[in-house]
Structure formats: C-alpha cells, structure tokens
Design a protein around this motif. Structure first.
Motif, PDB file in Angstrom:
ATOM      1  N   ILE A  20       0.932  -1.236   0.073  1.00  0.00           N
ATOM      2  CA  ILE A  20       0.004  -0.056   0.078  1.00  0.00           C
ATOM      3  C   ILE A  20       0.777   1.230   0.074  1.00  0.00           C
ATOM      4  O   ILE A  20       0.686   2.186  -0.716  1.00  0.00           O
ATOM      5  CB  ILE A  20      -1.049  -0.108   1.344  1.00  0.00           C
ATOM      6  CG1 ILE A  20      -2.091  -1.241   1.175  1.00  0.00           C
ATOM      7  CG2 ILE A  20      -1.922   1.448   1.401  1.00  0.00           C
ATOM      8  CD1 ILE A  20      -2.942  -1.514   2.387  1.00  0.00           C
ATOM      9  N   LEU A  21       1.945   1.173   0.693  1.00  0.00           N
ATOM     10  CA  LEU A  21       2.798   2.553   0.994  1.00  0.00           C
ATOM     11  C   LEU A  21       3.502   2.676  -0.594  1.00  0.00           C
ATOM     12  O   LEU A  21       3.405   4.218  -1.034  1.00  0.00           O
ATOM     13  CB  LEU A  21       3.688   2.443   2.033  1.00  0.00           C
ATOM     14  CG  LEU A  21       4.888   3.401   2.108  1.00  0.00           C
ATOM     15  CD1 LEU A  21       4.120   4.795   2.449  1.00  0.00           C
ATOM     16  CD2 LEU A  21       5.855   3.044   3.308  1.00  0.00           C
ATOM     17  N   PRO A  22       4.159   1.854  -0.923  1.00  0.00           N
ATOM     18  CA  PRO A  22       4.608   2.173  -2.462  1.00  0.00           C
ATOM     19  C   PRO A  22       3.666   2.524  -3.453  1.00  0.00           C
ATOM     20  O   PRO A  22       4.049   3.245  -4.142  1.00  0.00           O
ATOM     21  CB  PRO A  22       5.255   0.877  -2.721  1.00  0.00           C
ATOM     22  CG  PRO A  22       4.925  -0.176  -1.885  1.00  0.00           C
ATOM     23  CD  PRO A  22       4.366   0.538  -0.584  1.00  0.00           C
ATOM     24  N   THR A  23       2.602   1.756  -3.344  1.00  0.00           N
ATOM     25  CA  THR A  23       1.392   2.170  -4.345  1.00  0.00           C
ATOM     26  C   THR A  23       0.935   3.727  -3.972  1.00  0.00           C
ATOM     27  O   THR A  23       0.759   4.660  -5.123  1.00  0.00           O
ATOM     28  CB  THR A  23       0.248   1.245  -4.204  1.00  0.00           C
ATOM     29  OG1 THR A  23       0.569  -0.038  -4.327  1.00  0.00           O
ATOM     30  CG2 THR A  23      -1.049   1.586  -5.135  1.00  0.00           C
ATOM     31  N   ALA A  24       0.829   4.109  -2.796  1.00  0.00           N
ATOM     32  CA  ALA A  24       0.522   5.288  -2.635  1.00  0.00           C
ATOM     33  C   ALA A  24       1.501   6.617  -3.030  1.00  0.00           C
ATOM     34  O   ALA A  24       1.210   7.717  -3.676  1.00  0.00           O
ATOM     35  CB  ALA A  24       0.437   5.859  -0.991  1.00  0.00           C
ATOM     36  N   THR A  58      -9.550  10.743  -1.592  1.00  0.00           N
ATOM     37  CA  THR A  58      -9.418   9.835  -3.029  1.00  0.00           C
ATOM     38  C   THR A  58      -8.179   9.365  -3.034  1.00  0.00           C
ATOM     39  O   THR A  58      -7.994   8.092  -3.461  1.00  0.00           O
ATOM     40  CB  THR A  58      -9.620  10.884  -3.968  1.00  0.00           C
ATOM     41  OG1 THR A  58     -10.770  11.650  -3.889  1.00  0.00           O
ATOM     42  CG2 THR A  58      -9.412  10.343  -5.321  1.00  0.00           C
ATOM     43  N   LEU A  59      -7.083   9.764  -2.737  1.00  0.00           N
ATOM     44  CA  LEU A  59      -5.653   9.396  -2.642  1.00  0.00           C
ATOM     45  C   LEU A  59      -5.494   8.203  -1.985  1.00  0.00           C
ATOM     46  O   LEU A  59      -4.786   7.092  -2.377  1.00  0.00           O
ATOM     47  CB  LEU A  59      -4.535  10.305  -2.281  1.00  0.00           C
ATOM     48  CG  LEU A  59      -3.152  10.058  -2.339  1.00  0.00           C
ATOM     49  CD1 LEU A  59      -2.647   9.514  -3.779  1.00  0.00           C
ATOM     50  CD2 LEU A  59      -2.399  11.050  -1.915  1.00  0.00           C
ATOM     51  N   LEU A  60      -6.078   8.270  -0.741  1.00  0.00           N
ATOM     52  CA  LEU A  60      -6.019   7.055   0.400  1.00  0.00           C
ATOM     53  C   LEU A  60      -6.731   6.090  -0.313  1.00  0.00           C
ATOM     54  O   LEU A  60      -6.339   4.695  -0.032  1.00  0.00           O
ATOM     55  CB  LEU A  60      -6.469   7.628   1.600  1.00  0.00           C
ATOM     56  CG  LEU A  60      -6.720   6.609   2.694  1.00  0.00           C
ATOM     57  CD1 LEU A  60      -5.317   6.023   2.991  1.00  0.00           C
ATOM     58  CD2 LEU A  60      -7.235   7.359   4.085  1.00  0.00           C
ATOM     59  N   THR A  61      -7.914   6.175  -0.543  1.00  0.00           N
ATOM     60  CA  THR A  61      -8.689   5.218  -1.136  1.00  0.00           C
ATOM     61  C   THR A  61      -8.066   4.586  -2.395  1.00  0.00           C
ATOM     62  O   THR A  61      -8.165   3.198  -2.358  1.00  0.00           O
ATOM     63  CB  THR A  61     -10.122   5.581  -1.710  1.00  0.00           C
ATOM     64  OG1 THR A  61     -10.881   6.234  -0.345  1.00  0.00           O
ATOM     65  CG2 THR A  61     -11.019   4.584  -2.065  1.00  0.00           C
ATOM     66  N   GLY A  62      -7.667   5.448  -3.213  1.00  0.00           N
ATOM     67  CA  GLY A  62      -7.050   4.806  -4.562  1.00  0.00           C
ATOM     68  C   GLY A  62      -5.810   3.955  -4.121  1.00  0.00           C
ATOM     69  O   GLY A  62      -5.442   2.963  -4.634  1.00  0.00           O
ATOM     70  N   ALA A  63      -5.025   4.623  -3.280  1.00  0.00           N
ATOM     71  CA  ALA A  63      -3.846   3.764  -2.672  1.00  0.00           C
ATOM     72  C   ALA A  63      -4.122   2.225  -2.144  1.00  0.00           C
ATOM     73  O   ALA A  63      -3.556   1.236  -2.483  1.00  0.00           O
ATOM     74  CB  ALA A  63      -3.095   4.636  -1.785  1.00  0.00           C
ATOM     75  N   LEU A  64      -5.289   2.395  -1.191  1.00  0.00           N
ATOM     76  CA  LEU A  64      -5.763   0.990  -0.496  1.00  0.00           C
ATOM     77  C   LEU A  64      -5.984  -0.055  -1.727  1.00  0.00           C
ATOM     78  O   LEU A  64      -5.836  -1.103  -1.507  1.00  0.00           O
ATOM     79  CB  LEU A  64      -6.810   1.419   0.329  1.00  0.00           C
ATOM     80  CG  LEU A  64      -6.272   2.051   1.713  1.00  0.00           C
ATOM     81  CD1 LEU A  64      -7.729   2.357   2.676  1.00  0.00           C
ATOM     82  CD2 LEU A  64      -5.689   1.358   2.550  1.00  0.00           C
ATOM     83  N   LEU A  65      -6.906   0.678  -2.644  1.00  0.00           N
ATOM     84  CA  LEU A  65      -7.776  -0.340  -3.520  1.00  0.00           C
ATOM     85  C   LEU A  65      -6.338  -0.937  -4.461  1.00  0.00           C
ATOM     86  O   LEU A  65      -6.363  -2.120  -4.722  1.00  0.00           O
ATOM     87  CB  LEU A  65      -8.714   0.266  -4.455  1.00  0.00           C
ATOM     88  CG  LEU A  65      -9.832   0.625  -3.749  1.00  0.00           C
ATOM     89  CD1 LEU A  65     -10.860   1.440  -4.691  1.00  0.00           C
ATOM     90  CD2 LEU A  65     -10.613  -0.559  -3.067  1.00  0.00           C
ATOM     91  N   LEU A  66      -5.678   0.093  -4.951  1.00  0.00           N
ATOM     92  CA  LEU A  66      -4.486  -0.494  -5.904  1.00  0.00           C
ATOM     93  C   LEU A  66      -3.349  -1.353  -5.211  1.00  0.00           C
ATOM     94  O   LEU A  66      -2.744  -2.067  -5.895  1.00  0.00           O
ATOM     95  CB  LEU A  66      -3.922   0.844  -6.408  1.00  0.00           C
ATOM     96  CG  LEU A  66      -4.760   1.516  -7.671  1.00  0.00           C
ATOM     97  CD1 LEU A  66      -4.023   2.833  -8.075  1.00  0.00           C
ATOM     98  CD2 LEU A  66      -5.370   0.806  -8.700  1.00  0.00           C
ATOM     99  N   GLY A  67      -3.109  -0.848  -3.831  1.00  0.00           N
ATOM    100  CA  GLY A  67      -2.234  -1.910  -2.953  1.00  0.00           C
ATOM    101  C   GLY A  67      -2.841  -3.228  -2.989  1.00  0.00           C
ATOM    102  O   GLY A  67      -2.071  -4.097  -3.119  1.00  0.00           O
ATOM    103  N   SER A 232       7.494  -1.583  -9.906  1.00  0.00           N
ATOM    104  CA  SER A 232       6.224  -1.875 -10.898  1.00  0.00           C
ATOM    105  C   SER A 232       5.530  -0.665 -11.013  1.00  0.00           C
ATOM    106  O   SER A 232       5.079  -0.276 -12.032  1.00  0.00           O
ATOM    107  CB  SER A 232       5.512  -2.909 -10.309  1.00  0.00           C
ATOM    108  OG  SER A 232       6.433  -4.203 -10.124  1.00  0.00           O
ATOM    109  N   GLY A 233       5.321   0.072 -10.074  1.00  0.00           N
ATOM    110  CA  GLY A 233       4.337   1.514 -10.218  1.00  0.00           C
ATOM    111  C   GLY A 233       5.397   2.351 -10.984  1.00  0.00           C
ATOM    112  O   GLY A 233       4.600   3.131 -11.771  1.00  0.00           O
TER     113      GLY A 233
END
Length: 346
Positions: A20-24, A58-67, A232-233
C-alpha cells in the motif's frame, strides 16, 4: 483474543509496508506530474475540482484499492521479475547462460583471492594449487579483475562473497535474472541441506515454527515487496507519461519528460535494492528451515533421525509422498514414524 489481534495487525503491517505504501507513493507521483496533462479525462477533472480533504480521501482510497490489487498480483509480478513469466525461450536461456557465467567468474575471483591469501600466510602453495592459480590468472579478464580485487579492503572483498552467495548452488536452479537467483538460492536451501522441499511443505513448515521465526520471514519479505511494488508502479507511471507525451503537444511537456527520465533511472536502483533486500529474507528462511525441521517432523507423526543421512532420506520420502500420488513404496517411511503416545491408566 490478544494473539488474534496481534496476528491481524502483523499481517496488516506487512501489507501496508510492502504494497500500500509504495502504491501511494506512485499514485502521488502520477497525480502531481502526469495527471495535469490529462485534462480530457472526466474523473481527473472532478478530482481537480475537489477540496483538499476530498483529494486526500481519494488518494487514500486509491492507494488502498490499488495496493490490494498489487498484493493480489504479487506472484505474477515476482515471476516476471524473476524471469519465469512472459519471457521468450531464447531470452530465458540467454539470461541463464549469463547468470552461470557471472557466477563462475565470481567463483574464480574468490578462488584467486583465497589462494593468494594462503600463499601470503603459509608460504609456497602445493603443486595443484599453484597450477590452478596460474591457470586462472592466464585469463586476461580474470587477471584484470584480480588486480582490482587485490586493492580492495576486507569489507569490499566480503561484498564479493555476498554477491556470490546470491546465486543458487546447483546449475539447474540458475534463473535468468539477479532477483530470480537471489530468491532461488534460499528456495533450494532446505532441499540442498536436508532434502526438505520447502516450496512443497511451506504451509506445514510455517505452521510449526515459533511465531518470532515466522514473523521474521514475513517482515523480511515485506522489504522486498516494497521495492518490487515501487519499481512496478514506476514502470506504469513512466508508461503513462510516455503516452501523454505521444498524445500531442502538451504545455507541460518538460514535466512529463522529466518524470519519464527520473522514473526510468530509478527503476534499476529499486531493482538492485530488491535484490539486496533478499539477504535478510534468505537469513530468515534459513532460520525457519533449521529450527522448524524438528517440530515439522513431530507434527507429521515422525521422529527426527539421529544421523543427517537418515534425515535426508526421510525428508526425501516425505516430499515425494506430498508431491505424487500414493504408492506402496511410501511404506518405506514407516521406520521414521514416531511411537504413539501412551496414556497412564488412572
């Protein structure tokens, strides 16, 4: 209840740090550098007009989902970086040949250092050792490398041994990439030492070891996960920047080009960091195998033999019994079965 909460939080921590952290971080880079160029996309337009709190949510939700998505795809990501997935046969074979050559060259460099140190400490070498040293130094490429190695400090020579230790022992276990070899070396550890197939019996093994040993393995892997997710991100954000550049004349072309160049330069850095981070993961798996063999045998109803040769024979049969359908030859495992527990009559 406390143990359950501790286990849940521990798993959440590795997920948070590893994926989740690197995705964020990658999502933030995308929104700051690439998204401003994508003015025709409705969702991004609505995000641009949102308040600071809405953007943060939105950033937090996106990071959680994509993570979570990246965590679910981790096997594919690892196999791609290790050289097992989507690699053409010729590229795979060429990578394996290059890896074997690199390992052999490192082994020769270490042999030269060892023989020269022995000569300096103990005097003239034995005939066969002197002949081997002369043969190795006859290679101009190896002789140049040996000259550089002689000027290295003890710490720098130790780094050479670390690099060599990141390769598997057996030739048939060599992978085409550095990350693949660094991971494969501890995947084969249990089989090479004890004939214990840890890939096949991983769940049984981790279910028997003490929580601290299992936790060390999880935390060590989280460090590698972090760099794998980060690079990867970076690749995806760099591709988005390249597509935005190719779409037409953009007013923020310099920002897109800078993002593309910086991310492309960072990808090999994170890849090398992932390879280096496998050292701690390898140490944790080694400890898990060494300390988990006895409780694993007990949980399977077996008694650990007194000799290493007998233990290797036992684990060979256990691994075979778990891998292939049952056959009458599996009865050869009977001598290793533990005596049934007896209860004292009341």
């Amino acid at each position: 209840m406390g143990d359950i909460a501790k286990g849940v939080l521990g798993g959440a921590w590795t997920l948070l740090v590893g994926w989740i952290l690197p995705t964020a971080l990658n999502l933030a880079v995308f929104l700051l550098t690439v998204a401003p160029s994508l003015r025709d996309l409705g969702p991004l337009e609505r995000l641009r007009g949102a308040s600071g709190l809405g953007t943060g949510l939105t950033l937090l939700t996106g990071a959680l989902l994509l993570g979570l998505v990246a965590n679910a795809c981790q096997n594919a990501l690892y196999r791609l970086l290790e050289g097992y997935l989507l690699w053409p046969a010729r590229a795979f074979e060429a990578g394996c040949r290059r890896s074997r050559g690199s390992r052999a060259f490192l082994a020769d460099r270490l042999t030269v250092l060892r023989l020269e140190r022995r000569r300096a400490e103990q005097g003239p070498l034995r005939t066969e050792d002197a002949e081997e040293l002369a043969r190795l130094l006859a290679d101009p490429r190896l002789a140049r490398a040996a000259g550089r190695d002689r000027r290295r400090t003890a710490v720098q020579r130790g780094l050479l041994r670390e690099r060599f230790a990141r390769f598997p022992i057996a030739d048939d276990q060599i992978a085409p990439t550095r990350l693949g070899n660094a991971i494969r070396r501890f995947e084969e550890y249990g089989w090479d030492r004890y004939r214990l197939d840890t890939q096949l019996l991983w769940n049984e093994l981790t279910g028997c070891v003490p929580d601290q040993i299992r936790r060390q393995s999880e935390l060590a892997r989280a460090s590698v996960d972090f760099f794998v997710a980060l690079l990867s991100g970076h690749v995806l954000v760099a591709l988005a920047a390249a597509l935005a550049l190719a779409a037409g004349d953009k007013p923020d072309r310099i920002a897109l080009l800078s993002t593309l160049v910086v991310l492309a330069a960072l990808v090999p850095v994170w890849y090398r960091s992932a390879v280096t981070a496998t050292d701690e993961w390898a140490a944790a798996v080694r400890a898990l195998v060494n300390t988990g063999r006895k409780p694993l045998a007990a949980s399977l109803g077996l008694a650990l033999p007194q000799t290493l040769a007998a233990e290797r024979a036992m684990w060979t049969m256990v691994s075979r019994l778990s891998r292939i359908p049952y056959h009458e030859r599996a009865a050869a495992l009977d001598p290793y079965r533990a005596e049934p527990a007896t209860t004292d009559p009341a």
